[in-house]
Design a protein around this motif. Structure first.
Motif, PDB file in Angstrom:
ATOM      1  N   ARG A 164       0.831  -1.217   0.000  1.00  0.00           N
ATOM      2  CA  ARG A 164       0.000   0.000   0.000  1.00  0.00           C
ATOM      3  C   ARG A 164       0.865   1.267   0.000  1.00  0.00           C
ATOM      4  O   ARG A 164       0.504   2.288  -0.603  1.00  0.00           O
TER       5      ARG A 164
ATOM      6  N   TYR B 118      -9.070   3.915  -6.457  1.00  0.00           N
ATOM      7  CA  TYR B 118      -9.434   2.957  -5.406  1.00  0.00           C
ATOM      8  C   TYR B 118      -8.964   1.575  -5.842  1.00  0.00           C
ATOM      9  O   TYR B 118      -9.133   1.188  -7.008  1.00  0.00           O
TER      10      TYR B 118
ATOM     11  N   GLU C 248      -8.808  -2.594  -4.533  1.00  0.00           N
ATOM     12  CA  GLU C 248      -9.158  -3.659  -3.581  1.00  0.00           C
ATOM     13  C   GLU C 248      -8.795  -5.003  -4.214  1.00  0.00           C
ATOM     14  O   GLU C 248      -9.349  -5.392  -5.246  1.00  0.00           O
ATOM     15  N   SER C 249      -7.855  -5.735  -3.605  1.00  0.00           N
ATOM     16  CA  SER C 249      -7.382  -7.011  -4.138  1.00  0.00           C
ATOM     17  C   SER C 249      -8.291  -8.152  -3.688  1.00  0.00           C
ATOM     18  O   SER C 249      -8.976  -8.049  -2.670  1.00  0.00           O
TER      19      SER C 249
END
Length: 370
Positions: free
Chosen positions: A266, A284, A286-287
């Protein structure tokens, strides 16, 4: 001991002591590779104590003086009052010693200490297998004088009876028993009486506890076999708990490592979109897993133009995250070195192709806002 040397001398024993076939009537120094015979017992001197595989006797013959199913022992002892107070004290002591969480190896060493108090013997061994059907491995061993890592020779007949049939085995005089006469594992080690019981946790057999006597103090009794079986049943539950504890600790450590990886990954991404008059940017990510191969980046060129990049590494998880980190680092080194995004994309592709596994690739877009 003489300084850094180890010497051995026979003090007039009946069976004698020999080093490489020579009687040790006088003190003889020992070195790695020497073969030492103490009566019927043969030893090899080593500089280290390696983990050796369990030696099995291929010519083993099935059979024993006593052979009982473990469920029969548990049921009989549950309804028997004979020696109940002594057994309760023993099990209470075992429970107090086994209640604390310990690593599996330390747990097995502790189990043998308890067994040694309950059943006087010459040798004690714990064998465990990782899963049903897997070959057992020696995890802990001790002799009357204390712990030892010397591997044990066991017959396949005993292993099969205990592990596959969940039965406890006792032979009153193994060296004289006609059913064991062909077994090197019994005769060569001058075993006069032996017991082997399953480490059964009421669901599966995790391994076994083996004890034997090489002296003439007398054979084991069936009552000792039953006591050893009960201790093994209690020990099996503890061993399974130790395994679960190790698995939990490994999972916790992995979770901590993943948390660190997430923090690092991150931190590589831009903390916030750029502030450019007349434009609004939002980003944005998100994995699917804790870490992954998705990426985005912004870079303000010297001439005021804004370079942006969006990418997705093939695959998921740690492997994709490592490629993402390498790709993003390479891009930031190359920013500003090329006049057009086409040149930048071409150089990034060449770098990725040169330094990355052929099965890994990045699908992405590189653009410039002017």
């Amino acid at each position: 001991m003489d300084g850094s040397r180890v010497l051995i001398r026979d003090l007039g024993s009946r069976n004698g002591t020999r080093v490489n076939g020579v009687d040790a009537r006088e003190a003889m120094p020992l070195k790695p590779g020497d073969q030492v015979e103490i009566g019927h017992v043969a030893l090899v001197v080593t500089a280290e104590r390696p983990q050796q595989p369990l030696a099995l006797d291929e010519r083993a013959v099935a059979g024993s003086s006593h052979r009982i199913q473990i469920d029969q022992v548990l049921e009989r002892r549950a309804h028997s009052s004979a020696g109940a107070s002594a057994l309760v004290r023993l099990l209470s002591q075992a429970g107090q010693l086994l209640v604390l969480p310990r690593p599996r190896k330390e747990t097995c060493d502790q189990i043998l200490e308890i067994v040694a108090q309950a059943v006087p013997a010459s040798r004690y061994v714990v064998l465990l297998r990782e899963k049903p059907g897997a070959p057992p491995e020696q995890v802990a061993a001790r002799i009357r004088a204390g712990a030892t890592d010397k591997p044990l020779m066991l017959s396949r007949a005993i292993l099969h009876t205990v592990l596959d049939e969940c039965s406890s085995v006792l032979t009153a005089d193994a060296a004289a028993d006609q059913r064991f006469r062909a077994q090197e594992s019994i005769v060569a080690q001058a075993v006069h009486s032996a017991m082997a019981v399953p480490l059964f946790d009421n669901e599966e057999v995790l391994g076994l506890i083996y004890v034997d006597r090489q002296d003439l103090t007398g054979p084991f009794a069936q009552e000792q076999l039953e006591v050893l079986t009960l201790l093994a049943n209690m020990a099996a539950v503890k061993i399974k708990n130790a395994r679960l504890l190790e698995a939990e600790q490994a999972a916790r450590q992995l979770a901590q490592q993943l948390e660190t990886a997430v923090t690092i990954q991150r931190s590589l991404l831009p903390p916030r979109p750029p502030d450019l008059p007349g434009w609004q940017f939002d980003a944005y990510l998100e994995s699917c897993y804790a870490v992954g191969g998705d990426l985005f980046d912004f870079h303000r060129m010297a001439d005021g133009r804004l370079l942006f990049m969006i990418g997705d590494v093939s695959g998921k998880g740690l492997g994709a995250a490592l490629v993402m980190t390498s790709f993003l680092a390479a891009a930031r080194v190359l920013y500003g070195s090329f006049a057009s995004v086409v040149e930048l994309a071409t150089r990034l592709s060449a770098t990725l192709n040169r330094d990355t596994d052929p099965n890994r690739f990045v699908t992405g877009v590189v653009g410039c806002l002017d």
